[in-house]
Design an enzyme around this catalytic site. Structure first.
Site, PDB file in Angstrom:
ATOM      1  N   HIS A 122      -6.941 -10.329   7.744  1.00 36.86           N
ATOM      2  CA  HIS A 122      -8.040  -9.395   8.008  1.00 36.86           C
ATOM      3  C   HIS A 122      -8.720  -9.633   9.353  1.00 36.86           C
ATOM      4  O   HIS A 122      -9.708  -8.985   9.668  1.00 36.86           O
ATOM      5  CB  HIS A 122      -9.041  -9.420   6.844  1.00 36.86           C
TER       6      HIS A 122
ATOM      7  N   HIS B 132       2.687  -6.502   2.145  1.00 39.45           N
ATOM      8  CA  HIS B 132       2.921  -5.819   0.870  1.00 39.45           C
ATOM      9  C   HIS B 132       4.386  -5.885   0.454  1.00 39.45           C
ATOM     10  O   HIS B 132       4.697  -5.886  -0.736  1.00 39.45           O
ATOM     11  CB  HIS B 132       2.458  -4.366   0.957  1.00 39.45           C
TER      12      HIS B 132
HETATM   13  C1  HEM Z   1      -5.943  -3.906   5.061  1.00 35.42           C
HETATM   14  C2  HEM Z   1      -7.462  -5.604   0.819  1.00 35.42           C
HETATM   15  C3  HEM Z   1      -5.050  -9.694   1.572  1.00 35.42           C
HETATM   16  C4  HEM Z   1      -3.548  -7.995   5.830  1.00 35.42           C
HETATM   17  C5  HEM Z   1      -6.504  -4.001   3.825  1.00 35.42           C
HETATM   18  C6  HEM Z   1      -7.236  -2.951   3.199  1.00 35.42           C
HETATM   19  C7  HEM Z   1      -7.688  -3.434   2.025  1.00 35.42           C
HETATM   20  C8  HEM Z   1      -7.224  -4.778   1.887  1.00 35.42           C
HETATM   21  C9  HEM Z   1      -8.535  -2.684   1.015  1.00 35.42           C
HETATM   22  C10 HEM Z   1      -7.425  -1.574   3.769  1.00 35.42           C
HETATM   23  C11 HEM Z   1      -6.204  -0.699   3.601  1.00 35.42           C
HETATM   24  C12 HEM Z   1      -6.440   0.642   4.242  1.00 35.42           C
HETATM   25  O1  HEM Z   1      -7.333   1.351   3.756  1.00 35.42           O
HETATM   26  O2  HEM Z   1      -5.754   0.977   5.220  1.00 35.42           O
HETATM   27  C13 HEM Z   1      -6.964  -6.882   0.680  1.00 35.42           C
HETATM   28  C14 HEM Z   1      -7.269  -7.741  -0.415  1.00 35.42           C
HETATM   29  C15 HEM Z   1      -6.591  -8.894  -0.210  1.00 35.42           C
HETATM   30  C16 HEM Z   1      -5.872  -8.742   1.035  1.00 35.42           C
HETATM   31  C17 HEM Z   1      -8.167  -7.394  -1.586  1.00 35.42           C
HETATM   32  C18 HEM Z   1      -6.553 -10.136  -1.058  1.00 35.42           C
HETATM   33  C19 HEM Z   1      -7.561 -10.604  -1.691  1.00 35.42           C
HETATM   34  C20 HEM Z   1      -4.387  -9.556   2.765  1.00 35.42           C
HETATM   35  C21 HEM Z   1      -3.437 -10.500   3.299  1.00 35.42           C
HETATM   36  C22 HEM Z   1      -3.017 -10.013   4.487  1.00 35.42           C
HETATM   37  C23 HEM Z   1      -3.698  -8.768   4.707  1.00 35.42           C
HETATM   38  C24 HEM Z   1      -3.009 -11.782   2.612  1.00 35.42           C
HETATM   39  C25 HEM Z   1      -2.040 -10.588   5.464  1.00 35.42           C
HETATM   40  C26 HEM Z   1      -1.800 -11.845   5.617  1.00 35.42           C
HETATM   41  C27 HEM Z   1      -4.159  -6.785   6.017  1.00 35.42           C
HETATM   42  C28 HEM Z   1      -4.130  -6.052   7.270  1.00 35.42           C
HETATM   43  C29 HEM Z   1      -4.827  -4.877   7.052  1.00 35.42           C
HETATM   44  C30 HEM Z   1      -5.261  -4.911   5.664  1.00 35.42           C
HETATM   45  C31 HEM Z   1      -3.484  -6.499   8.572  1.00 35.42           C
HETATM   46  C32 HEM Z   1      -5.127  -3.781   8.065  1.00 35.42           C
HETATM   47  C33 HEM Z   1      -4.114  -2.692   8.020  1.00 35.42           C
HETATM   48  C34 HEM Z   1      -4.381  -1.633   9.059  1.00 35.42           C
HETATM   49  O3  HEM Z   1      -5.118  -1.874  10.030  1.00 35.42           O
HETATM   50  O4  HEM Z   1      -3.846  -0.526   8.906  1.00 35.42           O
HETATM   51  N1  HEM Z   1      -6.491  -5.091   3.007  1.00 35.42           N
HETATM   52  N2  HEM Z   1      -6.124  -7.517   1.530  1.00 35.42           N
HETATM   53  N3  HEM Z   1      -4.502  -8.513   3.642  1.00 35.42           N
HETATM   54  N4  HEM Z   1      -4.874  -6.079   5.086  1.00 35.42           N
HETATM   55 FE1  HEM Z   1      -5.547  -6.833   3.341  1.00 35.42          FE
END
Ligand code: HEM
Length: 726
Positions: free
Chosen positions: A258, A96
């Site tokens: 993810h 982010h």
């Molecule tokens: C978590 C959406 C792209 C890494 C999340 C969450 C959402 C989300 C809704 C949950 C947040 C929460 O409630 O804690 C998306 C969408 C993406 C996207 C819509 C693009 C279409 C990415 C990218 C990365 C990423 C590009 C890294 C390269 C992560 C990680 C988590 C996460 C590691 C887990 C965080 C945790 O465990 O606290 N994402 N994301 N995301 N996202 Fe994404």
């Protein structure tokens, strides 16, 4: 009574009753110069002479990483780690931090550490990332000014990936911290979002897809909350494209990201979650989103409102995300918070993912609509299948895309610091071969300047070419500039604003000079010659006006080749407006000419006086791109003097709108004859009271030399904006 009321002032802006009102409150159309006055050194607690590179290079990077690594698994009671590891949480923070970058103007990105400040600090998308930074405070506290927050937020993501078994591509330090919110960058962006977002989901309701965030990514639940994976793919392609990511990089990033961690939506946000940091009570001490349900954290955490992990092993690098996505069928369901998400149709999988906090509890793997886009879109799906079949290819693709994501806004490799800078040179770094020639001596510089002037090229031609070359620089991502002489390459050599016919002629003559000089033992780059040509022309023009001056020049620029130049990516540097050359492309400019002037000056890191001196000088030197005489308020074009200001402020001229829209005519009050023509970016220096105040200084009777000196200083600054090697 009526007389004392400001004419036309409606108070359209919003300011609280007890607050001082800026002029833009009363007169919203008045040109706002504040973008040129922010990030003042007085806000920097380390002082003007602080050299971050020097401090960073003193760090023991391996030890820093070790320290961060121990934070990952040292779960704190005030915000316990999911699965006992903050790694995924930190990866989301890094993503982010970097993901605000956009190619359109190079703004956003991890440089500056802007997530510490509102508005980013309080963006719904950044929910609970305030805690991620707070968890890292002991590291920041230990390393102090040697490790910027901006670097730390990115490095923490790398350490997290490595901790969970992923081999990263590398890390470069060198991101300087800002000390105030980037008002420049975020204010205008609202307008740009509005025009850019037609096709993207602009009206996102859920925290992760709030209206500001279209540029980071898409609504996880689908376009405008509609669970349509194919539609989501379209939006993802748009949003990630704007972040400079192609299909392969996009799939790698989403799948790779993810693979780790989970989403948080244990309860309905409206029932539980308090104000974001920017609006929270003073006793919250900068934290926001206080959750009053259950424990308020751990299994009760509410962030995006979606809930669950994507894989059965959320703290390990695996291909499980891809195999789950491709091999399972998915059906729609809702999280406890009510958000739309997807779980496998096969119920035997519903107890395959360990709970993040509750021992012995197992949950289904989940996907968001945006995740399913990677399966619904045929191009994405083909890439996902290839990655699943070739784990090493997948690993490398994610490693490289992650490196690009997190380093894209740092400018050239010269800005990279530390022992983990990857050796491999990547095209998006806009590489320039190093100039290994010995620096030019004073005598050689003199000789070259003479040779350039002897070609018969005019002041206007040399000044326009040097300006065209250097002024592509943009502070947002530190791309562009004179180094590399890319003005001689596609696409820049065919931009309208660069006047291709004239440019070809100038470059041809400069190359002649280069050839003859380089035939001896010495060598000079074309990039240096272009800048030197400007210097020679300015010196000559100043002399004509009676001022003897040497324009400072430092050799050492290199020449890029076409194969080092990503044409599509360089086309993003094409100015839609360049007030300094009196250029304005009405179709593609997103703001009026005077605002584009401030925007351009901001990208060139100019102050208000520098901006003023440059415009005044460019006009009398014949800097207009099309050779027009708009704003050329002098009888002797090609002489560097303060006539632009003297004549602009002369009451003998009366200005009126011309018949042609966007142009003005200046009449001699006595004879009624048209003496001058001008554009808004010329006349703004007489109409805007702050700019007029500076214009007056340069129009003083004895100010000519002062003006010439200031012009030269500002000119040299622009010529050297990309000299990170100096
Ligand atoms: C978590 C959406 C792209 C890494 C999340 C969450 C959402 C989300 C809704 C949950 C947040 C929460 O409630 O804690 C998306 C969408 C993406 C996207 C819509 C693009 C279409 C990415 C990218 C990365 C990423 C590009 C890294 C390269 C992560 C990680 C988590 C996460 C590691 C887990 C965080 C945790 O465990 O606290 N994402 N994301 N995301 N996202 Fe994404």
């Amino acid at each position: 009574q009526e007389m004392s009321k400001p004419q036309g002032a409606m108070g359209k802006g919003s300011v609280q009753a007890g607050q001082a009102k800026p002029n833009t409150f009363w007169w919203p159309d008045q040109l706002d110069l504040s973008p040129l006055r922010d990030h003042d050194n007085r806000s920097n607690p380390f002082g003007e002479d602080f050299d971050y590179a020097k401090e960073f290079n003193k760090l023991d990077l391996a030890q820093v990483k070790k320290d961060i690594d121990s934070v990952l698994t040292d779960s704190q009671d005030w915000w316990p780690a999911d699965f006992g590891n903050y790694g995924p949480f930190f990866i989301r923070m890094s993503w982010h931090s970097a993901g605000t970058y956009r190619t359109l103007d190079g703004r956003g990105g991890g440089d500056g550490g802007q997530m510490r400040f509102d508005p980013l600090n309080s963006w719904p998308d950044n929910g609970n990332l305030d805690k991620a930074r707070r968890l890292l405070w002991p590291i920041k506290q230990k390393y102090g000014k040697g490790l910027s927050w901006a670097d730390l937020m990115i490095l923490a993501g790398n350490v997290a990936l490595e901790n969970m078994g992923f081999q990263t591509f590398g890390f470069a330090g060198g991101r300087n911290d800002d000390w105030e919110p980037d008002l420049v960058y975020w204010g205008p962006e609202v307008a740009m979002l509005a025009s850019d977002r037609e096709d993207a989901d602009g009206k996102l309701q859920r925290p992760l897809g709030a209206t500001h965030m279209g540029l980071i990514y898409v609504n996880p639940e689908g376009p405008r909350g509609v669970p349509d994976p194919a539609g989501s793919a379209k939006n993802i392609r748009l949003a990630f494209g704007r972040m400079a990511m192609n299909d392969e990089e996009t799939v790698a990033l989403i799948a790779g990201g993810h693979t780790f961690g989970k989403m948080h939506g244990a309860h309905k946000p409206g029932d539980c979650v308090g104000a974001e940091p920017g609006a929270a009570g003073i006793e919250e001490q900068g934290l926001g989103w206080k959750n009053k349900c259950g424990k308020g954290h751990s299994e009760d955490t509410v962030t995006s409102g979606l809930e669950g992990a994507w894989t059965q092993a959320p703290t390990k690098w695996t291909s499980l995300y891809l195999s789950n996505l491709l091999n399972f069928e998915w059906k729609q369901t809702r999280s406890p918070a009510g958000a739309i998400q997807w779980i496998p149709t096969d119920e035997s999988l519903h107890k395959s993912v360990p709970d993040a906090h509750v021992d012995g509890k197992f949950n289904p793997p989940v996907m968001t609509t945006a995740d399913l886009a990677l399966k619904a879109d045929p191009a994405y799906k083909a890439i996902a299948e290839r990655f699943l079949a070739n784990p090493e290819e997948y690993r490398l693709a994610f490693a490289k895309a992650w490196f690009k994501l997190t380093h894209r806004d740092m400018g050239p490799r010269a800005n990279y610091l530390g022992k983990e800078v990857p050796e491999e040179v990547l095209i998006w770094q806009d590489p320039i071969p190093e100039n290994t020639a010995k620096p030019l001596s004073g005598g050689e510089v003199k000789k070259l300047k003479k040779a350039i002037l002897d070609t018969g090229l005019t002041t206007a031609e040399l000044v326009q070419t040097a300006w065209a070359s250097a002024s592509t620089f943009r502070a947002g991502d530190m791309r562009g500039g004179a180094n590399g002489a890319r003005i001689a390459l596609a696409p820049q050599n065919s931009w309208d604003v660069n006047n291709p016919d004239q440019l070809n002629k100038v470059l041809g003559k400069l190359k002649d000079v280069q050839r003859s000089f380089n035939s001896g033992k010495k060598s000079v780059s074309l990039a240096d010659l272009i800048v030197l040509g400007g210097a020679a022309a300015i010196e000559q023009a100043a002399k004509k006006g009676g001022v003897d001056i040497t324009v400072p020049f430092v050799s050492g620029r290199g020449d890029a080749k076409q194969e080092h130049t990503d044409v599509v990516s360089f086309d993003l540097l094409k100015p839609t407006a360049d007030a300094f050359r009196n250029y304005y492309d009405e179709t593609n400019s997103y703001r009026p000419p005077t605002e584009m002037l401030v925007d351009k000056a901001d990208q060139l890191n100019l102050t208000v006086p520098e901006l003023t001196a440059l415009i005044g000088g460019m006009r009398v030197l014949g800097g207009n791109w099309d050779g027009s005489s708009h704003g050329v308020f002098t009888d002797n074009p090609g002489t560097l003097n303060n006539h632009f200001f003297v004549n602009l402020l002369d009451m003998a001229t009366q200005w009126r709108k011309a018949d042609t829209a966007g142009l003005y005519e200046g009449f001699d009050r006595k004879t009624g004859e048209v003496k001058y023509t001008a554009t808004p970016v010329d006349l703004i220096f007489g109409s805007n009271s702050e700019l007029r105040a500076i214009a007056e200084v340069y129009a003083f009777d004895n100010a000519n030399e002062h003006f010439v000196n200031d012009f030269v200083d500002a000119w040299v600054k622009v010529m050297q904006l990309d000299r990170f090697d100096l």
